[in-house]
Design a protein around this motif. Sequence first.
Motif, PDB file in Angstrom:
ATOM      1  N   ALA A   1       0.830  -1.206   0.000  1.00 14.75           N
ATOM      2  CA  ALA A   1       0.000   0.000   0.000  1.00 14.75           C
ATOM      3  C   ALA A   1       0.862   1.253   0.000  1.00 14.75           C
ATOM      4  CB  ALA A   1      -0.924  -0.013   1.212  1.00 14.75           C
ATOM      5  N   ALA A   2       2.007   1.189   0.694  1.00 16.75           N
ATOM      6  CA  ALA A   2       2.912   2.351   0.749  1.00 16.75           C
ATOM      7  C   ALA A   2       3.518   2.666  -0.611  1.00 16.75           C
ATOM      8  CB  ALA A   2       4.018   2.087   1.767  1.00 16.75           C
ATOM      9  N   ASP A   3       3.594   1.676  -1.520  1.00 16.82           N
ATOM     10  CA  ASP A   3       4.204   1.874  -2.842  1.00 16.82           C
ATOM     11  C   ASP A   3       3.157   1.974  -3.948  1.00 16.82           C
ATOM     12  OD1 ASP A   3       6.657   1.601  -1.575  1.00 16.82           O
ATOM     13  OD2 ASP A   3       6.717  -0.575  -1.924  1.00 16.82           O
ATOM     14  N   PHE A   4       1.876   1.986  -3.576  1.00 18.73           N
ATOM     15  CA  PHE A   4       0.830   1.989  -4.596  1.00 18.73           C
ATOM     16  C   PHE A   4       0.880   3.292  -5.394  1.00 18.73           C
ATOM     17  CE2 PHE A   4      -3.515   2.080  -6.275  1.00 18.73           C
ATOM     18  CZ  PHE A   4      -3.674   0.748  -6.635  1.00 18.73           C
ATOM     19  N   PRO A   5       0.717   3.235  -6.718  1.00 16.74           N
ATOM     20  CA  PRO A   5       0.783   4.466  -7.535  1.00 16.74           C
ATOM     21  C   PRO A   5      -0.393   5.400  -7.242  1.00 16.74           C
ATOM     22  CG  PRO A   5       0.074   2.593  -8.876  1.00 16.74           C
ATOM     23  CD  PRO A   5       0.489   2.028  -7.564  1.00 16.74           C
ATOM     24  N   ILE A   6      -0.093   6.584  -6.776  1.00 16.31           N
ATOM     25  CA  ILE A   6      -1.113   7.596  -6.501  1.00 16.31           C
ATOM     26  C   ILE A   6      -1.058   8.610  -7.642  1.00 16.31           C
ATOM     27  CG2 ILE A   6      -1.977   9.284  -4.855  1.00 16.31           C
ATOM     28  CD1 ILE A   6      -1.981   6.359  -3.906  1.00 16.31           C
ATOM     29  N   LEU A   7      -2.098   8.640  -8.471  1.00 14.47           N
ATOM     30  CA  LEU A   7      -2.040   9.360  -9.747  1.00 14.47           C
ATOM     31  C   LEU A   7      -2.874  10.635  -9.767  1.00 14.47           C
ATOM     32  CD1 LEU A   7      -2.247   6.265 -12.121  1.00 14.47           C
ATOM     33  CD2 LEU A   7      -0.223   7.389 -11.184  1.00 14.47           C
ATOM     34  N   ASN A   8      -3.313  11.123  -8.594  1.00 16.34           N
ATOM     35  CA  ASN A   8      -4.006  12.404  -8.632  1.00 16.34           C
ATOM     36  C   ASN A   8      -2.987  13.542  -8.523  1.00 16.34           C
ATOM     37  OD1 ASN A   8      -3.253  12.306  -5.970  1.00 16.34           O
ATOM     38  ND2 ASN A   8      -5.325  12.162  -5.140  1.00 16.34           N
ATOM     39  N   ALA A   9      -3.467  14.757  -8.707  1.00 20.94           N
ATOM     40  CA  ALA A   9      -2.544  15.901  -8.775  1.00 20.94           C
ATOM     41  C   ALA A   9      -1.792  16.118  -7.472  1.00 20.94           C
ATOM     42  CB  ALA A   9      -3.336  17.157  -9.134  1.00 20.94           C
ATOM     43  N   SER A  10      -2.451  15.847  -6.326  1.00 24.41           N
ATOM     44  CA  SER A  10      -1.816  16.108  -5.032  1.00 24.41           C
ATOM     45  C   SER A  10      -0.942  14.956  -4.561  1.00 24.41           C
ATOM     46  CB  SER A  10      -2.883  16.377  -3.964  1.00 24.41           C
ATOM     47  OG  SER A  10      -3.699  15.229  -3.792  1.00 24.41           O
ATOM     48  N   LYS A  11      -1.027  13.813  -5.262  1.00 24.04           N
ATOM     49  CA  LYS A  11      -0.267  12.615  -4.891  1.00 24.04           C
ATOM     50  C   LYS A  11      -0.604  12.126  -3.474  1.00 24.04           C
ATOM     51  CE  LYS A  11       2.038  12.680  -8.773  1.00 24.04           C
ATOM     52  NZ  LYS A  11       1.753  11.672  -9.818  1.00 24.04           N
TER      53      LYS A  11
ATOM     54  N   ALA B   1      -3.589  10.245  -0.731  1.00 27.42           N
ATOM     55  CA  ALA B   1      -4.692   9.285  -0.674  1.00 27.42           C
ATOM     56  C   ALA B   1      -5.076   9.060   0.779  1.00 27.42           C
ATOM     57  CB  ALA B   1      -4.283   7.969  -1.320  1.00 27.42           C
ATOM     58  N   LYS B   2      -6.236   8.450   0.987  1.00 23.70           N
ATOM     59  CA  LYS B   2      -6.670   8.039   2.330  1.00 23.70           C
ATOM     60  C   LYS B   2      -6.369   6.552   2.483  1.00 23.70           C
ATOM     61  CE  LYS B   2     -10.434  11.391   2.819  1.00 23.70           C
ATOM     62  NZ  LYS B   2     -11.905  11.553   3.023  1.00 23.70           N
ATOM     63  N   TYR B   3      -5.492   6.221   3.419  1.00 23.38           N
ATOM     64  CA  TYR B   3      -5.137   4.825   3.679  1.00 23.38           C
ATOM     65  C   TYR B   3      -5.912   4.339   4.913  1.00 23.38           C
ATOM     66  CZ  TYR B   3      -1.097   5.818   0.668  1.00 23.38           C
ATOM     67  OH  TYR B   3      -0.284   6.176  -0.376  1.00 23.38           O
ATOM     68  N   ASP B   4      -6.506   3.174   4.795  1.00 27.54           N
ATOM     69  CA  ASP B   4      -7.184   2.572   5.943  1.00 27.54           C
ATOM     70  C   ASP B   4      -6.599   1.182   6.180  1.00 27.54           C
ATOM     71  OD1 ASP B   4      -8.851   1.470   7.865  1.00 27.54           O
ATOM     72  OD2 ASP B   4     -10.650   2.424   7.073  1.00 27.54           O
ATOM     73  N   PRO B   5      -5.602   1.075   7.067  1.00 27.39           N
ATOM     74  CA  PRO B   5      -4.964  -0.223   7.289  1.00 27.39           C
ATOM     75  C   PRO B   5      -5.861  -1.217   8.025  1.00 27.39           C
ATOM     76  CG  PRO B   5      -4.083   1.424   8.791  1.00 27.39           C
ATOM     77  CD  PRO B   5      -4.971   2.153   7.844  1.00 27.39           C
ATOM     78  N   LEU B   6      -6.961  -0.748   8.642  1.00 22.64           N
ATOM     79  CA  LEU B   6      -7.876  -1.661   9.309  1.00 22.64           C
ATOM     80  C   LEU B   6      -8.813  -2.320   8.308  1.00 22.64           C
ATOM     81  CD1 LEU B   6      -8.747   0.380  12.515  1.00 22.64           C
ATOM     82  CD2 LEU B   6      -6.996  -1.384  12.209  1.00 22.64           C
ATOM     83  N   GLU B   7      -9.423  -1.507   7.481  1.00 24.97           N
ATOM     84  CA  GLU B   7     -10.283  -2.042   6.433  1.00 24.97           C
ATOM     85  C   GLU B   7      -9.480  -2.486   5.226  1.00 24.97           C
ATOM     86  OE1 GLU B   7     -13.511  -2.536   6.842  1.00 24.97           O
ATOM     87  OE2 GLU B   7     -13.407  -1.650   8.847  1.00 24.97           O
ATOM     88  N   LYS B   8      -8.181  -2.130   5.221  1.00 26.17           N
ATOM     89  CA  LYS B   8      -7.243  -2.499   4.153  1.00 26.17           C
ATOM     90  C   LYS B   8      -7.719  -1.964   2.800  1.00 26.17           C
ATOM     91  CE  LYS B   8      -5.472  -6.558   6.577  1.00 26.17           C
ATOM     92  NZ  LYS B   8      -4.374  -5.767   7.163  1.00 26.17           N
ATOM     93  N   THR B   9      -7.940  -0.646   2.770  1.00 27.15           N
ATOM     94  CA  THR B   9      -8.365   0.016   1.536  1.00 27.15           C
ATOM     95  C   THR B   9      -7.582   1.307   1.333  1.00 27.15           C
ATOM     96  OG1 THR B   9     -10.132   1.253   2.671  1.00 27.15           O
ATOM     97  CG2 THR B   9     -10.723  -0.895   1.703  1.00 27.15           C
TER      98      THR B   9
END
Length: 835
Positions: free
Chosen positions: A701-711, A713-721
């Motif tokens: 998740a830490a290396d997932f490509p974030i492709l929006n302008a601000s780079k 994202a919202k990470y939820d390690p409990l729900e794993k999303t």
Amino acid sequence: MKCLTLFALSLSCLALVVGCGSPAESDGEPAKSAVGTTAANGNSAPAAVAPAAVAATAEQIALWTPTVFEPLELLGIYEWEKTSFTWRIAALPDGKHFIVAGSRVILWSLDDTKTPAHVFLELTSDDGDRHQQALAVAPDGQWFAVGDSEGTLRAWNLADKSEIATKQLYTNDIQDLTISPDGKEIATISYDNEVTIWSVPEFNEKKKFEVTTKFVKQLEYVAPQVLAVAGETISAWNTSTGKLDRELSADRYSTALARSPDGMKFVFGGDEKLVIWNIQNGKAEAEITQEVSGREQIVFSPDGKFLAANSGGTVQLWNLAERRITQVIEGYGWAIVDVCWLPETNLLAIASEIGVTRIWATAQQGAAVGLTPLHPALAKYDVPATPLQMHEVINLRVLPRLPGSEMSIAGGGNLSCIVPVSAEEAKTFYRHFLNKAGWQESATPSPNPMMLVFEKDGFRITASFYDAGDGKINVMINHGGNLDLREIPKFDAAPVEIVYENEDTVSYRAKADLLTLETGLLRLLHKAGWIPYTRLNTSHSEQTDARDLDFLKNGTTLKVSVRKFPDDRDSYTISYSLFPNTASVPVLPDAGYVEFDGSTDPKLIATTGMSLEEARDFYDKEMAREGWIIRLGGHTMKEEYAWLSYLRDQSNVVIGLTKLENGKTLVRVGESNGSLWEGSLPPEEEEEGDEEETEIVGIEAADFPILNASKTAKYDPLEKTIEVQIDGSTLANAAEIYTKAIEALGWKHDGRGIRGEDYTFLTYEKDDVDFSLRAHSKDGNALVNFGGDGLLWTKPLPVAKEVVSFERWLRLNKLPPDLSLLDRYEAEMRAVGKP
């Protein structure tokens, strides 16, 4: 249930009502009440005058008043000390004996609740999974037959207990069997559409024929040589010719079937209805169209006036002539597998899967066979009242209903329906019956002229009446319990301003930060006896600037909502609301923070400083106070653990106790998948010699490509999303750019999914591992959510620490539920953001 609750439980103790039809019941004086509201300063606003109460006329009372019905009470629990389970139950004609079939075939007498009168069959380990799943007693009571899961039919003589026959009929289950009303033939089915008719007592094949009803599950004779079969549809067949007699119901999988004892009526299921059919003229007389599915197991009472309908967790007793529910026997813990009425004595036997049969009847019927009610009336009401105590006062499911009522909600504490009368007539109806049951209108009723408030023994009921169109009124009735929410402590670490408060709602403002509010409320309300809890078996998302806190006391949930006040960003609005749970068990007083769910059956995880023996003694005392009975052989005590098993009415509960290494005791009730406690346990160590681990496939998740302008994202390690917002993008464009980026990492879109303007769902695979993309539009932007086993969460996430709720902090740090950790939590959260 005691007679104290006759109309409190069923509001049918109409010995109070019959003959009380005089319109002068209110001494001719219309009731007038002062009505006031509580303003933001907590003071009452000017009183308004309530509309005059109209007394019911004699004609209305005669039309409305249902037949007197005395609710059945639990009189006997029949359970053998040998572990067993039950599949079917059937009564003998003498009304004093019944047979249960499952892992054994046992004859019980009402005279002995602990030892069977006779054991016909006892399966052993050599029988594997074989069980007896079909059962019928001959009409003359001379013999009975059972069919098992391996296709074997067995029959015994009841007079001398000798075996009449054992015959292998099928290679698969005997799904069902039934004996004709004249006792001359028996019908059986297996896993096909063929019905076989057997002679009695030889059990030779008389006729075999295929029916047009597919997936046949149930059989019942309508009359000699006329057999109803229920599966995908319901049809009746001539057993001598094998020809179709008539189609009864074309509705799918409505499998309810029952013949009245006098052979005059037959009831069968339809799409959310039961049809009452006259056998003599072959016509439908009436239908029950509310609060049934058409798939219940149904049985007539010996006099043919009542129908018991078993849905697996609830048994409803229906007055057939009036087509109304007279009593609801609810249960949880083990499924209700079968019910039957005992002729002559008119007792109702209800069998649970766990091998326990309960006998229900009125106290007078029980006295005739030497049985007395097992549950005494509750001597004292707690505050807040337990769910059982609330039902002792009134059960709204069996509140009398206006003719033509269309029910939408029918629960013990909530009722909603549409009635074909004016609001004033509906008010008169409920005033009349609630007054007769001892409820009086509040001296300070609701300021809403379309709402009535009633009180009894400190409890409240609110009844609201709103226009539903077409000359009908929507009626909503709520059991408010006996706790005045204004008595619950308010946040005291800063001045508060009352927004609104009455018995049922409290709302106030406080100028403090969210962390201070959450920790302060947790400590304050716990000190007042409310146990904070997190909900078991549910998702745990939260808002960064809001908190939702749950507290438990006597099985009742206090919900506390903390929300930012929009006109003052430094203030929060705190609201209290109360919700009774369907089921609960007592919580040990020193349990500071627990995991709980009481929506269907009780689920609980808690820790206590008590020893196993002390915790057992606590539960034995408290469960008895709440009407629970210890099961026969229901306690298992070992050095490291204990199992405590209890019964109440039709409910069952098992409380597990485990000694922990830190000297505390763990309490567990029900399933607890995904609990905080389990999440806090260290992973099991692998034994030597285990195979080497294969390489884990996935995207961190830490290396997932974030492709929006601000780079970001919202990470939820409990729900794993991971949630990403792409401003000004269509879903199609968002899916395209992510598909390219993900495929560049070696993942492939599986070619399926949903691509729409409002919703998109795609799946990506690699080496038998996958994750999904879900996207929807919001305010012209694309919100894209990723989740699945293909996302890995072992690396630190590229986000700054933030203040989270106590419950989320426990989960993130894999800590057990424990309020003693609150100081540590507060210190860590105070440090967030500091240099």
